[in-house]
Structure formats: structure tokens, C-alpha cells
Design an enzyme around this catalytic site. Structure first.
Site, mmCIF file in Angstrom:
data_model
loop_
_atom_site.group_PDB
_atom_site.id
_atom_site.type_symbol
_atom_site.label_atom_id
_atom_site.label_comp_id
_atom_site.label_asym_id
_atom_site.label_seq_id
_atom_site.Cartn_x
_atom_site.Cartn_y
_atom_site.Cartn_z
ATOM 1 N N LYS A 127 -7.839 -11.483 7.660
ATOM 2 C CA LYS A 127 -7.554 -10.728 8.901
ATOM 3 C C LYS A 127 -8.610 -9.643 9.152
ATOM 4 C CE LYS A 127 -4.519 -6.877 7.582
ATOM 5 N NZ LYS A 127 -5.461 -5.782 7.696
ATOM 6 N N VAL A 175 0.825 -1.210 0.000
ATOM 7 C CA VAL A 175 0.000 0.000 0.000
ATOM 8 C C VAL A 175 0.862 1.264 0.000
ATOM 9 C CG1 VAL A 175 -1.597 1.348 1.434
ATOM 10 C CG2 VAL A 175 -2.053 -1.052 0.985
ATOM 11 N N GLY A 235 -14.122 -21.519 -5.903
ATOM 12 C CA GLY A 235 -12.759 -22.044 -5.988
ATOM 13 C C GLY A 235 -12.325 -22.655 -4.682
ATOM 14 N N CYS A 290 -5.551 -9.458 3.477
ATOM 15 C CA CYS A 290 -6.636 -8.557 3.881
ATOM 16 C C CYS A 290 -7.911 -9.274 4.320
ATOM 17 C CB CYS A 290 -6.941 -7.578 2.752
ATOM 18 S SG CYS A 290 -5.600 -6.410 2.511
HETATM 19 P P1 NAD Z 1 3.130 -4.690 4.035
HETATM 20 O O1 NAD Z 1 3.458 -5.676 5.074
HETATM 21 O O2 NAD Z 1 3.358 -5.010 2.591
HETATM 22 O O3 NAD Z 1 3.926 -3.327 4.318
HETATM 23 C C1 NAD Z 1 4.082 -2.740 5.572
HETATM 24 C C2 NAD Z 1 5.431 -2.039 5.600
HETATM 25 O O4 NAD Z 1 5.514 -1.289 6.816
HETATM 26 C C3 NAD Z 1 6.617 -3.003 5.591
HETATM 27 O O5 NAD Z 1 7.510 -2.628 4.558
HETATM 28 C C4 NAD Z 1 7.252 -2.814 6.973
HETATM 29 O O6 NAD Z 1 8.652 -2.971 6.962
HETATM 30 C C5 NAD Z 1 6.835 -1.378 7.285
HETATM 31 N N1 NAD Z 1 6.835 -1.056 8.710
HETATM 32 C C6 NAD Z 1 6.344 -1.777 9.749
HETATM 33 N N2 NAD Z 1 6.522 -1.105 10.903
HETATM 34 C C7 NAD Z 1 7.125 0.065 10.598
HETATM 35 C C8 NAD Z 1 7.557 1.172 11.350
HETATM 36 N N3 NAD Z 1 7.397 1.213 12.674
HETATM 37 N N4 NAD Z 1 8.149 2.195 10.715
HETATM 38 C C9 NAD Z 1 8.300 2.176 9.366
HETATM 39 N N5 NAD Z 1 7.909 1.147 8.595
HETATM 40 C C10 NAD Z 1 7.328 0.101 9.202
HETATM 41 O O7 NAD Z 1 1.622 -4.289 4.288
HETATM 42 P P2 NAD Z 1 0.539 -3.835 3.201
HETATM 43 O O8 NAD Z 1 0.015 -5.029 2.493
HETATM 44 O O9 NAD Z 1 1.072 -2.678 2.420
HETATM 45 O O10 NAD Z 1 -0.618 -3.325 4.170
HETATM 46 C C11 NAD Z 1 -0.502 -2.134 4.911
HETATM 47 C C12 NAD Z 1 -1.877 -1.767 5.451
HETATM 48 O O11 NAD Z 1 -2.758 -1.474 4.355
HETATM 49 C C13 NAD Z 1 -2.567 -2.868 6.258
HETATM 50 O O12 NAD Z 1 -3.317 -2.275 7.285
HETATM 51 C C14 NAD Z 1 -3.493 -3.521 5.248
HETATM 52 O O13 NAD Z 1 -4.600 -4.123 5.846
HETATM 53 C C15 NAD Z 1 -3.914 -2.322 4.423
HETATM 54 N N6 NAD Z 1 -4.320 -2.641 3.053
HETATM 55 C C16 NAD Z 1 -3.620 -3.572 2.341
HETATM 56 C C17 NAD Z 1 -4.005 -3.846 1.034
HETATM 57 C C18 NAD Z 1 -3.262 -4.890 0.233
HETATM 58 O O14 NAD Z 1 -3.797 -5.310 -0.801
HETATM 59 N N7 NAD Z 1 -2.083 -5.317 0.630
HETATM 60 C C19 NAD Z 1 -5.089 -3.165 0.443
HETATM 61 C C20 NAD Z 1 -5.738 -2.203 1.191
HETATM 62 C C21 NAD Z 1 -5.352 -1.953 2.509
#
Ligand code: NAD
Length: 442
Positions: free
Chosen positions: A264, A11, A254, A261
Site C-alpha cells: 500500500k 502500531v 522468495g 505496509c
Molecule cells: P491496524 O489496522 O492494526 O490498527 C488500526 C486501529 O485503528 C484498529 O484497531 C481500528 O479499529 C482503529 N481505528 C480505526 N478508525 C478509528 C477511529 N476513528 N477511532 C479510533 N480507532 C480507530 O493498523 P496498523 O497496522 O497498526 O497501522 C496503523 C498505521 O501505522 C498505518 O498507517 C500503517 O501504515 C502504519 N504502520 C504500520 C506498521 C505495521 O507493521 N503494521 C508499521 C509502521 C507503520
């Protein structure tokens, strides 16, 4: 505008790159030094179509920067986005420790007025917790915005640049104008920005994900009934989806949904309900049906090989869906674990999920770099992810390289009649199977 995005994952990185691409000065922050080093060199550590080009172009134009130094990033930015992970805690609630830690640091470092916006998916009510946390640390004025993200992995850049809607939860009209301007480059055809209060914004994200997951579980339950009565769920899906009130999206039966997402977010929604004395009956049933779906499909394969421990299955697909390298809560990983527990040997292939799977399964599975190579010496092919390259395989080659012509299709990618003609035993989801090579479709 000057922006920082904390958390450079699926994200945060997409948000940072797309906002830089629309002319803003963006600093992406992460506490993973290795990731920041790679990104600073233009190397994108995740598989996301179009993202590498966007990162490289904007790095070159000087609009996108990467750092581990949050203080410096906050110093230089008017808007600080929080996009760190919110995984499940053991009790099913969303673990907000990373979000809270980042908010605390932003509060500590901000030199003057800042807008602090969450992109992370956080349970309804988190806005209040964050606002009081920040206010307890600093006397400097700030605005808080709940700006949940709706992008899909595999089409994240496209989704960010042409969103169905942008949800902005803020009570301050001046901040609304800033966000309207920030997102206006992505709203040129239609204005799809919806302003609301932060609580409703937080709730919208969970309600949307729960609704999408519900459609999948509902169709999977219908598929199970189709199998029991001899109907064909693919025909039912088309019949149902062609009603414009229903639509065709997210109705594919499927092996069940996975990813970082839906599972959780459902757990967190059920937990939030519990905290308020409410049983989230639909969300709970959606989870249950999904778990049963993973189990039922893997059991079909295990039952087929009952008494034949040491048989080998070739697995096509490891990621939770196509076009991503993400294997978090992937049904494929669940099935592979069950196959191994049942004494089956696994030879697996995936176009993008190999590295992550090697880390997850500690080299317990033989992973190969070509789909056909996975078939060599295997007693059946099991398809677990809907990658495009699996949709139209060379069936002659598949026949030659498998020991026996048997396919378990967890994504309903193939036509049972074509499988029958090609001499395969073919098992799929909610549709008549071909149980005898060259035999009738039953
Ligand atoms: P991710 O695990 O890919 O990325 C999170 C990043 O945050 C990692 O690179 C990690 O190293 C970094 N991080 C963690 N703690 C940190 C800190 N204290 N300081 C700086 N960086 C830090 O996660 P994601 O999939 O991008 O998801 C992020 C959020 O967005 C979640 O809440 C998720 O539910 C939401 N979200 C995800 C998606 C998706 O498709 N992946 C879609 C919509 C919303």
C-alpha cells in the site's frame, strides 16, 4: 507524561504499551468496542512477541488504560498520537478518512494546548492538511508532529524499544525537547533521534519502505534470471550481501512481499508522484516485479498439476511473514486463491494466521491445526511463509504423510541436496530444482 494513542492496532497498541512501560500514563483508544473490552481484561487480540506481557504488566501497574471515549482521553493527555489505519483507496492513494476523522475529533475535544502527532503512515503533505483542518475547528493552540513509525510486525516491541532511529518532524524547538524526553528511555546507548521538518519526516517513511521493497524485488528479479541461466541465487545473495556497502538485509528471494505496509505504501508513493506530475519509475517497477513473483511461483505449482484438477496441495504458511498473525496482502493468500481457481484442493496450516484466514477465505480451504496433518493425502507440500517451525521438518514424516514426495518451497528454506537425498522432487526460487525423485539437482 500524559499520552493518548488513538487506534489500538499493531502500531498503536505497541506504542501505547511501550510508552506506558517507560513510566508514562497512557490511554489507548479504539472505536472497536470488542477490542477495547478484550484489552481492558489484559487479552491481546494480535500475535506480537512480548506484547501480552507488556500490556498485562502495565495494566496492573495502572499506567495503561483502554477506552472508546476519545473525548476523555484527549482531555487527560498532553500528547495525542494518531495510529489508525491508512489503507489503499481504489485509486492507489492512501485513504486518510480515519486519520482525518480522528484529527477532527481531537480538535473538537481538546480543552487547551495539545501536541497532535501522527504515527500512521501518511503521504507527504498530509501535515499541512491536518494542521489547517485542526485550525479550522479550534482556536486553541496546538503543535503538530509527524512521527512515523518504523516497527516491524513480528518484532514490534523489540523494534520500538531499540529503534534504529526515531524520526520527529516538527518546526518547534520546545516540542523537540518534549519528544527528546519522551524517547530518551529508548536511546540510552546511542542518540538515534532525528529531528526534521514534518514534510521530510512524512517522505522519509515512504522512502524507507520503498527502498526495502526495492531490495526484495531486485533480488527476486535476479532470482528469475538465475533460474534461466542455471545460477544459484542463494550463493549470489551471499556474495552480494557480504559487500558492506550493500549489506545482507532484505535480500531474500522468495514468493514476493506482502503485508499491510509495503504494497500500500508503494501504491501511495506512486500516486503522490502522479499528483506532482512525476512517474515514480522505480517504485512502479518494484510493484510489477512483486506481482510477477507471486504469479510466477503459484504458476509453477499450477503447471505441475496441469490436467489434474482435484489434486490436493498442502500449504504451510498463511501470514505474510513469520511471527505475525497478519494476512493482509499475504502472498500465501494470493497463491491459495490461484490454486483454487485452477481446480486444486488446499489443506493449509499456519502457527498464527488460521483465524484471520478462515474469515478471509470463508471456509473455502481446509485449515488444520498441525503442519503434518495438512500433509495427509496431499500430492505436494507448498511452503509460503518462513516460520521457524517449517525450517527443519521431520522429512521422514513428511514423506510418509504426503501421497508423493514433492515440495514447492516459496521461501528457499531447504537445501536442494538434502531434498534430493531424502528422495523429494524439490522446486524453489532462483536455485536449481530437483526434478526427479532421487535424481540430479538441475
Ligand atoms: P491496524 O489496522 O492494526 O490498527 C488500526 C486501529 O485503528 C484498529 O484497531 C481500528 O479499529 C482503529 N481505528 C480505526 N478508525 C478509528 C477511529 N476513528 N477511532 C479510533 N480507532 C480507530 O493498523 P496498523 O497496522 O497498526 O497501522 C496503523 C498505521 O501505522 C498505518 O498507517 C500503517 O501504515 C502504519 N504502520 C504500520 C506498521 C505495521 O507493521 N503494521 C508499521 C509502521 C507503520
Amino acid at each position: 507524561m500524559k499520552i493518548c494513542v488513538v487506534g489500538s492496532g499493531y502500531v498503536g497498541l505497541v506504542t501505547g504499551a511501550c510508552l506506558a512501560d517507560s513510566g508514562n500514563q497512557v490511554i489507548c483508544v479504539d472505536n472497536d468496542k470488542d477490542k477495547i473490552r478484550q484489552l481492558s481484561n489484559g487479552s491481546v487480540p494480535i500475535h506480537e512477541p512480548g506484547l501480552t506481557e507488556l500490556v498485562q504488566q502495565n495494566l496492573k501497574r495502572g499506567r495503561l488504560h483502554f477506552t472508546c471515549d476519545l473525548k476523555e482521553a484527549v482531555n487527560r493527555s498532553l500528547i495525542c498520537f494518531i495510529a489508525v489505519g491508512t489503507p489503499s483507496a481504489p485509486d492507489g492513494s492512501a485513504d486518510l478518512s480515519a486519520v482525518m476523522a480522528v484529527a477532527e475529533q481531537i480538535a473538537k475535544y481538546m480543552p487547551d494546548y495539545r501536541i497532535i502527532a501522527t504515527k500512521s503512515t501518511v503521504p507527504v503533505g498530509t501535515c499541512r492538511r491536518l494542521q489547517s483542518l485542526i485550525a479550522s475547528i479550534t482556536h486553541i493552540q496546538f503543535d503538530y508532529v509527524s512521527n512515523p513509525e518504523f516497527l516491524k510486525e513480528g518484532a514490534a516491541v523489540e523494534d520500538f524499544q531499540s529503534p534504529d532511529r526515531i524520526i520527529v518532524g516538527t518546526d518547534n524547538p520546545a516540542v523537540r525537547e518534549i519528544f527528546r524526553q519522551l524517547y530518551s528511555p529508548f536511546m540510552r546507548r546511542n542518540n538515534r533521534i532525528l529531528f526534521m521538518d514534518p514534510l521530510s519526516a512524512e517522505m522519509t517513511k515512504y522512502a524507507a519502505n520503498a527502498m526495502l521493497a526495492t531490495r526484495i524485488s531486485f533480488m527476486n528479479e535476479i532470482a528469475t534470471l538465475c533460474e534461466a541461466v542455471g545460477a544459484d541465487v542463494e550463493l549470489v545473495r551471499q556474495g552480494v550481501g557480504s559487500d558492506h556497502r550493500i549489506g545482507g538485509s532484505f535480500l531474500f528471494p522468495g514468493v514476493g512481499f506482502g503485508g499491510s505496509c509495503f504494497p500500500k505504501d508503494l501504491r501511495a508513493l506512486v500516486h503522490t508522484g502522479r499528483q506532482h506530475g512525476l512517474d515514480m519509475l522505480i517504485a512502479s517497477a518494484v510493484q510489477q516485479v512483486n506481482q510477477m513473483q507471486h504469479h510466477r511461483f503459484s504458476q509453477k505449482v499450477i503447471d505441475y498439476f496441469a490436467g489434474r484438477a482435484g489434486a490436493t496441495v498442502a500449504v504451510w504458511g498463511l501470514t505474510f511473514k513469520a511471527k505475525t498473525d497478519d494476512i493482509r496482502e499475504s502472498p500465501a493468500i494470493y497463491c491459495i486463491r490461484r490454486f483454487m481457481q485452477a481446480g486444486l484442493l488446499v489443506r493449509a496450516y499456519d502457527p498464527a494466521g488460521i483465524d484471520a484466514t478462515r474469515m478471509e477465505l470463508d471456509d473455502q480451504v481446509c485449515i488444520v491445526s498441525d503442519g503434518y496433518e495438512a500433509l495427509d493425502g496431499a500430492d505436494a507440500l507448498v511452503v509460503l511463509t518462513d516460520w521457524q517451525e517449517f525450517r527443519n521438518p521431520d522429512l521422514e514424516m513428511v514423506s510418509k504423510r504426503l501421497k508423493k514426495r514433492v515440495i514447492f518451497d516459496g521461501r528457499n528454506l531447504y537445501d536442494p541436496l538434502i531434498m534430493r537425498k531424502a528422495g523429494f522432487e524439490y522446486y524453489c526460487v532462483g536455485r536449481p530444482a530437483v526434478t526427479q525423485p532421487g535424481g540430479q539437482v538441475k
